[in-house]
Enzyme design. Structure first.
Site, PDB file in Angstrom:
ATOM      1  CG  ASP A 194      64.084 -18.171 -53.990  1.00 31.22           C
ATOM      2  OD1 ASP A 194      65.114 -18.760 -53.571  1.00 31.22           O
ATOM      3  OD2 ASP A 194      63.077 -17.989 -53.284  1.00 31.22           O
ATOM      4  CD  GLU A 195      61.099 -14.431 -53.176  1.00 29.08           C
ATOM      5  OE1 GLU A 195      59.933 -14.079 -53.451  1.00 29.08           O
ATOM      6  OE2 GLU A 195      61.393 -14.971 -52.092  1.00 29.08           O
ATOM      7  CB  VAL A 196      69.271 -12.049 -54.838  1.00 26.52           C
ATOM      8  CG1 VAL A 196      70.384 -11.257 -54.174  1.00 26.52           C
ATOM      9  CG2 VAL A 196      69.639 -13.519 -54.938  1.00 26.52           C
TER      10      VAL A 196
END
Lengths: 694, 694
Positions: free
Chosen positions: A333-335
């Site tokens: 998630d959330e790179v």
């Protein structure tokens, strides 16, 4: 709304429960005629089907338990724990040496049988049938997992009358609606020692949850001992990590309770702590320090660097040996992307490989990773972001963004689990989570697709919790999620859920959970005195700011104190909820008795302010709550005024209400990172005064 | 009695403390003139010398700590824990990243220095000097152990005023009176997991105790993993034992807090659990089962069997490698003797070797053991019974029988430690333990002999405690023993000790101790409801039966429930103690205000009975307390009557008092394994009514 409460002959009335065979089959749990209110069962989660019959099985010192399981088996140990908890609740000096032997041949008592040990895998059989007769209790299941679940049900049946303790005669047949009923604990942002996990595993078992999702790595900490790459935990954890012996202990402890352990290593983003040891694998040069702040940060593994794949190969080989579950969660998630954008080698790599954007780059990374996981016998689980073209359908999509992504995934043949709507760190009410269904009634999926939705997980992200407060952030609200995932979809009576939640909350204390008792402890520490009543009274009307709003109040870090008034407040105040409901009911019927009760509550809250002020003098750390206390006093003064108007059947002009609304708007403002949650109900009282009266 | 309280400029009054240099040197701690009551220091244990000066060091978010220690050192970690606790108490978002770096070069803030790491050995230097100036705090010590002790003192200096938190300016020079300040935890009779030990090690460190005596084997359980003889823990523990990894963890955790770990393997008696695996080493044939009952049992090792010595050689070799302390405790108490008497081979052996009696036989055994211990680098410690002719003087005698044996041992050149009088399992008042001195003022020993008395140990025997209740049986009373062993002999002001004990008790909660919060939890579980006030009110007047009297009430086993009302009661009720003191003061001065206060208390207790009765209906497990509640109501009714007589200055005939004494005698009877401890004070009120009045 269907009444889903179940019948329990309980209380001091010697209830002459007539032969009452009540089939509360799924999906239509029905109300039962007959027994009075104190004859209500309090099972949580509600079983698939329950029939209550006349008669009672007496629980006394002669009680025995016995089964088909050897001393060394999971069912035997579960039965021993059951007896210990039963003895603890009843104070009975049970004569059987349930640690040494549980006679399988004995008659009477509690008898459990099962056909085979259950496998800790999705879709394993957890069905059980439980029959309580006056002379014996029979628990039968296909697997020992069913026995474990049934023992929890039996313990919740414990009742009392004039003659002592008993189990009411029932016939229960039960099985879960979803096979994946999880709790995620984030030990990266705040570390939580093994005993915290163990007591929460016990609590999970008590409400029949079966997946412990261990979020082990974060920007703020790398929490696993690696013998292959020891610098990872040595440099990335401030010394706060689990040894491999501890990990085995937790896995065994969970397995003993019929709970799978799903490890998560969140990559390629959320990975700063890895780079303290291995900066060369990040996408930007430079040395790294363990992140103290919270948020989405730049550091990410460099998918274009061929060196990272043998690194992950060796790392996941080691971890695959440590965690027996066939699934492994890779986060994903959330790179944040800036490191990738700013790295010319990565940009060149994207171009060369026809990777249009960062999503495509991450998909490339995931495909490489997937090969490594498969090689080491693991199936991949990841957050929404891993749902990208080209990945095979045997991965599991873990939805944090919303049910839409689950639907989309199922339509394309992917299995999914839901966490959106189960973010228990956000301090939302149990009701909100309870009504959030992985496969809602209006789901557009067909039956085959629905079957791909395996269940869900409550997520205890730990930016704002420490080991002191984590239990109160998880429990009892997570029990509502446990019911959503276990019980028939039709079980949706919110008020009855809250009634049972309060009882389960007390039951969880016997397992060592600190969710109730640490409120007092935190308040005592703040005040430096044992008498904390004014603070407890104020806390009834207060909750921590919901959602992410608390982060607007201060720059929290992993070293911040979580020992303030807001941390003592429950995420959902049940007294506040009761007050809000009472006001709603009062405004419907204007029942004078109810009005008097509301008046008493508001009077206590109003008069409390002077007591709080006296307490604040001694404690600088408490002084931030003065606006809350003052706000509550002012709101209650306003509310009492409105109540007086209403009780006389009078009315007031709009300007009168408007003036008072301003007072209430002031009281509703956040303070001390918390807010008064009873103000909207008081505003309704003021609003109701508008007009000519009755 | 000398007033031993120390001065603390505290509270909201902006005290203009004039330059007040007060030397409270040992042995004569003196009262100070000047500051008001809220300017009293609350250090526990009281340091050897304290001088309070004008001025305050402000504690705010900018606070830093720094020292001469590297990140990986014990002092650094202790400083980090100090900052975390300080931040927790104050709610301050301290800016320094005290986990990552504590700048040694910085100016201002808290600065600690020491010359060398301290060794975990008796008579190691623990001296420290602590100087608080308005602009800096300086902590200096010879060893890092001194730094650890000084940080605990500094934390106890935390004060508050209108402007916030501060440390008062002081100069403290401190060192312990005794070098051996121990706490024994019996994990044999009830097992206590690692986290229980850890939180108690933290509590020990908070009051400067330095020896954790780990009573590891008993009839009821063998609690150590042995890799050489794995059947010992596999068969002798019901699965409740410490792995070697856990033992290393506890030893490291203790060492990090400057605490030695003294392991005890109690032999040749108290050893049933060993014989489950190795019946051949006992003195009687037959198979053995883990003992569930409590008492002194027959099974004992066979000193005449030559096979046991190589067994112990191999076993203690393994244990010597696991426990780094140079001392090892071999128990040696309460060899019951019947197995030896009944075994012809043993009798023949005694005859052949000229061993006149069982004492001589045990002495023979001990001499053989001593050789084994010496071979593996250990010095022997044992209970009184090992003090037998012919043993060399480098063993340590641990006195459970009484101070006489310590005197006797010291006269013959043996070192000794005292536990008689420190049996905290017996639920005696802190005052009793506090005034029990290993080397009392009237000791017949000369100075050289006195120096052989190394100190003492509180002993937490665990027949009647579980991990739920053990903290409340240890704390806060053990802090009084800690002070006896650390502070100058002249520090003996009981009232002031209690004042400080109450504060320390609250401070211990931040370390995770459950001694306060589990009372509520147990009562909630019993009642099945969150509101437990009537039970708490009753508990104010009740204590568990003292001494061994509780065993007369029921046959307790290691499987019995310890979840009843008596288990929720504190071993010493501080409200009851306050009441007793108030009655005493009232009877001296007949102060009407005090009389009114006593009347209010008794009225609450009397009126509480109806509320308790209502609660009992729901809980069969609570019904046993009805006599206690009724007794309290009747005693208070009588007390109120007497108080009315006294307040009017009237008197009553002896017959009147006699009749009422009968009521009180009834109320004083044990019930529910507990007793009303306020009845004797009420009896004094009745007694005072006798005669013609004033």
């Amino acid at each position: 709304m269907a009444r889903t409460t179940l019948l329990r002959p309980v209380g001091l009335l010697a209830l002459a429960v007539s032969a009452l065979a009540l089939a509360l089959g799924s999906p239509a749990l029905r109300a039962a005629a007959g027994p009075p209110d104190d004859g209500v069962l309090s099972l949580l989660p509600v079983p698939e089907s329950v029939a209550v019959r006349a008669g009672r099985f007496r629980v006394d010192e002669g009680l025995t338990i016995g089964g088909s399981a050897p001393v060394s088996s999971r069912a035997f140990r579960a039965a021993a724990r059951f007896m210990s908890r039963l003895s603890g609740r009843t104070g009975l000096f049970v004569k059987q040496d349930f640690l040494a032997g549980q006679d399988p041949a004995g008659e009477g008592g509690i008898r459990y049988v099962f056909e085979r040990p259950g496998a800790l895998l999705p879709n394993e059989d957890e069905t059980y049938s439980l029959t309580v007769d006056p002379a014996k209790v029979s628990l039968a299941a296909k697997t020992d997992l069913g026995v474990l679940r049934g023992l929890e049900t039996l313990l919740q049946l414990l009742s009392a009358d004039e003659a002592g303790y008993y189990f009411p005669c029932v016939s229960i047949i039960d099985k879960p609606r979803f096979t994946w009923r999880g709790l995620l604990v984030d030990v990266g942002r705040h570390f939580h020692p093994v005993e915290v996990l163990k007591r929460n595993l016990d609590a999970m078992a008590a409400v029949k949850m079966n997946v412990f999702h261990w979020h082990l790595t974060e920007d703020q900490g790398f929490r696993v001992e690696s013998k292959v790459f020891p610098k990872l935990h040595q440099l990335g954890s401030d010394g706060m990590y689990y040894t491999q012996a501890e990990i085995r202990e937790v896995v065994d402890y969970a397995a003993d309770r019929g709970i799978r352990v799903l490890p998560e290593f969140d990559i390629p983003g959320h990975s700063t702590s890895w780079f303290v040891a291995y900066p060369q694998y990040s996408s930007a040069p430079g040395s790294y320090a363990i992140e103290r702040r919270f948020g989405v940060f730049g550091p990410a593994f460099n998918p274009a660097d061929e060196r990272i794949y043998p690194f992950f190969d060796a790392f996941f080989k080691e971890m695959a040996g440590l965690f027996p579950d066939p699934y492994l969660h890779i986060g994903g998630d959330e790179v944040e992307g800036h490191q990738w954008e700013a790295n010319p080698a990565i940009q060149a790599f994207k171009k060369k490989n026809g990777l249009a954007d960062n999503n495509a780059l991450q998909a490339y990374f995931n495909k490489r990773l997937l090969k490594i996981l498969i090689k080491h016998g693991k199936k991949m689980v990841g957050w929404d972001e891993i749902f990208q073209p080209d990945l095979p359908t045997d991965i599991v999509i873990h939805s944090w963004r919303g049910p839409k992504s689950l639907v989309e995934a199922a339509r394309k043949g992917y299995q999914g689990i839901l966490s959106n709507g189960y973010y228990i760190d956000l301090c939302q009410p149990a009701e909100f989570h309870y009504l959030n269904d992985p496969v809602p009634a209006d789901s557009p999926l067909d039956d085959r697709q629905k079957a791909l939705v395996l269940g869900g997980e409550a997520t205890m992200w730990s930016e704002l919790v420490t080991s002191e407060t984590i239990d109160s952030r998880i429990w009892p609200r997570t029990a509502a999620i446990a019911e959503r995932l276990w019980s028939p979809a039709s079980v949706r009576d919110v008020d009855d859920m809250y009634r049972r939640l309060g009882l389960v909350s007390l039951e969880l204390e016997e397992l060592g959970l600190l969710h109730l008792k640490n409120q007092d402890m935190i308040l005592r520490r703040l005040l430096g005195r044992p008498e904390i009543k004014p603070l407890k009274v104020l806390a009834q009307a207060v909750e921590p700011l919901e959602g992410y709003k608390r982060h607007d109040q201060a720059t929290y870090t992993s070293l911040s104190p979580f020992t303030r008034f807001v941390d003592a407040c429950a995420p959902e105040s049940l007294p506040a909820r009761a007050f809000v409901k009472e006001v709603d009911r009062y405004l419907t019927g204007r029942d004078p008795q109810l009005g008097a009760k509301i008046r008493r509550t508001m009077t206590v809250w109003k008069d409390n302010h002077a007591l709080v002020l006296a307490a604040l003098a001694a404690s600088p750390a408490l002084r931030e709550i003065e606006p809350l206390s003052l706000g509550l006093a002012q709101a209650c003064e306003t509310g009492l005024e409105a109540l007086a108007v209403l009780s006389k059947g009078e009315g007031r002009p709009a300007a009168w209400a408007e003036e008072r609304s301003k007072v209430l708007a002031g009281a509703a403002k956040p303070a001390a990172h918390a807010e008064l949650v009873v103000v909207p109900a008081i505003a309704k009282l003021v609003e109701a005064c508008k007009g000519p009266g009755r």
